[in-house]
Each structure stands twice: as C-alpha cells, then as structure tokens.
Design an enzyme around this catalytic site. Sequence first.
Site, PDB file in Angstrom:
ATOM      1  N   ARG A   1      26.876  64.686  55.635  1.00  0.00           N
ATOM      2  CA  ARG A   1      28.010  63.772  55.662  1.00  0.00           C
ATOM      3  C   ARG A   1      28.470  63.387  54.259  1.00  0.00           C
ATOM      4  O   ARG A   1      27.690  62.931  53.435  1.00  0.00           O
ATOM      5  CB  ARG A   1      27.634  62.498  56.439  1.00  0.00           C
TER       6      ARG A   1
ATOM      7  N   CYS B   1      17.634  46.883  44.436  1.00  0.00           N
ATOM      8  CA  CYS B   1      18.074  48.276  44.279  1.00  0.00           C
ATOM      9  C   CYS B   1      19.177  48.342  43.217  1.00  0.00           C
ATOM     10  O   CYS B   1      20.227  47.710  43.353  1.00  0.00           O
ATOM     11  CB  CYS B   1      18.589  48.814  45.604  1.00  0.00           C
TER      12      CYS B   1
ATOM     13  N   CYS C   1      23.054  48.959  43.952  1.00  0.00           N
ATOM     14  CA  CYS C   1      23.733  48.221  45.021  1.00  0.00           C
ATOM     15  C   CYS C   1      24.435  46.975  44.508  1.00  0.00           C
ATOM     16  O   CYS C   1      23.832  46.147  43.809  1.00  0.00           O
ATOM     17  CB  CYS C   1      22.725  47.852  46.106  1.00  0.00           C
TER      18      CYS C   1
END
Length: 353
Positions: free
Chosen positions: A272, A69, A72
């Site tokens: 969030r 990814c 990351c």
Amino acid sequence: MTTLLDGLVGKALRRETPSRDEALAVLTGAEETLDIVAAAGRVRRHFFGRRVKLNTIINMKSGLCPEDCSYCSQRLGSSAEILKYSWISPEEAARTADQAVRAGAKRICLVASGRGPGARDITRIEDTIAAVKEGSPEAEICVCLGLLSDGQAERLAAAGAHAYSHNLNTSEARYADICSTHTFTDRTDTLRRAGAAGLSPCSGAIFGMGESDEDIVDLAFALRESDPDSVPVNFLIPFEGTPLADNWELTPERCLRILALFRFCFPDVEVRLAGGREIHLRSLQPLALHLANSMFLGDYLTSEGQPGTDDRQMITDAGFVIEGVDERTLPDARHDLVAIRRRGAGSDLPANT
C-alpha cells in the site's frame, strides 16, 4: 531485462524470497530504475491485475501521545501545530466512513494515538465499528490502537474488525534510535496477538529516517517473517517540531526502488502506498501504481493528502481501475494460506501446540 531482474521476477511468481544480495541490488545496483519498475510491475499485474484498492484513515483521537517515536507529530514533546482532540463520536466516524466509501474506499482504518488502548477505548472502538457497519456494511474495518494486551484483539475481532495495523517502521537494529518508550519486540508481539485472534495482520514501514540499505532489507525480511496480509509503505513526512524535521533525504527514484523491493519481497500481498507519497514521489506517483496495488485516499493522521478527485483521476490516467467492494484483494492462492483460528484461546477446542 537483466539476469538479476529475470531471476527476481521468477522467484516472486513462485512466491520465493529474494536473496539478500538481490534485495540490495534492487536498491543500489546498476539496473535502471525504469527497468526495475517494469520487472516488479510484471509481478504486481500477475497477482493483482490493474486493480487499485482504496483505503482511508479516520483519526479517532489526535495528539498528546506518551510515546516518543521520532517520526511522529503526535509524539511526546512534539511542538508540531497539529489538530489535538480527544475521541470523536462513533456517529462522526460513521459519517466520515460513509463519505469515503461513496468515494471508492474499500477499507476504513480507525486509528488512535497512544501507547495502547484501555478497556474503555476498546468499548469506544466496538461502538464505532457497529456504527460504521450500520451505514457501510460492506466496508473492511482495520483498527490501529498501538500495543495490545490480553483479550483486546479478540474483542476487536468479535466486534467485526477485519484487520489490525501495527507497523514495524524500521529495522530491529536501529529501533532504539527511533523510539525509546517501547521496543521492536513489543511491536512484533502485538502483531502476533492480532493474528492469533483471527485479525488480518497489517504491518509496514516508514522510510526516510536515515536508514541504510541494509536496514531496509533487514526490515523487509523481518516483515516477511510476520506474514502480513497488507504492507503499508510510508515515506517520512518531516514535521516541524519533531526530531526528524530536517530529514529530506528521499528522492522519487529512491522511493520507487524501495517499493519495487517490497513488491519482490511481498509478491502476493497488498502493498500500500501510504503517507508521504505526494511529497516524495511527486510527479512520479503514477509509476508507483505499477508497484503498489493499494493506496490511501484522502488525508492522513495529521497531514493532508492530495484531493480524492486527483487520486481517482491519476488511477484512471495511469490505466488502472479502482477495486470494487465485492472483489477479493488477495489472490486465491493467498486466501488459501490464510487460516482463521478456530481453536485454542477463546474456543472450546485445544490449541495447536
């Protein structure tokens, strides 16, 4: 307020999805950003009042992930100078959780790098859940271990996990540009497994990776189809040593518009504030509380957040209050829509097929 914003507020209060044109207009339309924040703030207050739910991350195993990814710091080939360690003990995790709960956290997120858990990893998490619950029985436990295989979600639910987190991260059309070692469908399959086992689905996104407005809207609509109970909104942390290290494209205004779009798309869902809020929203973080009803407290997986005392002061200064452990996060009507599976696999009753 403009006709567009009035219409968006009305739809959100009726739990209806914006049209594609309306969603795109939130991101790049002529409306002033503060007007958009004010409109989406009406929706946030309607469903969640002025409560802010606090969550914290415990990184159970850091670094050395076989997946690639691009965003990351733990990815295959990353040269980011992060902490790298194998599994911490359940006792250490429980001590960290207890500290977070005493600081106001309501949800504890147990996260581990890797493609997905093996049987021994599930056992470790089962033991960790038990240790956390012994010291903080009121805490919600969310688990994030990557791709799930048969029976694993059921084991986590039986161990006392409340939720499973697995972000879609970006639109399906450009997912292969971000990751080549697994697919968008792999991620939606894991969310399906978690929900079928009775775990509350938690899934969100990362922005600032070169996505277009159309990608953002595609992802928001895809997330709606997965019907999550909580949606973390991350803003890319461009770690040195990763392919996206030079991606500093976000502005505070862009972040606020993205958050507003997600509030219109998820009016009664826990939206969030997650990773990257400090470096991209900067001094406008308090405005984001008018859009998101939840945020992470403390540090993230491999980067540090701002001090918890500063976060709590920011919440108070902005006129919000920290949600208590005995308060429901989702509104009553939303709870009525969440039906825990009691039939099919793992039960004595036939599946609803």
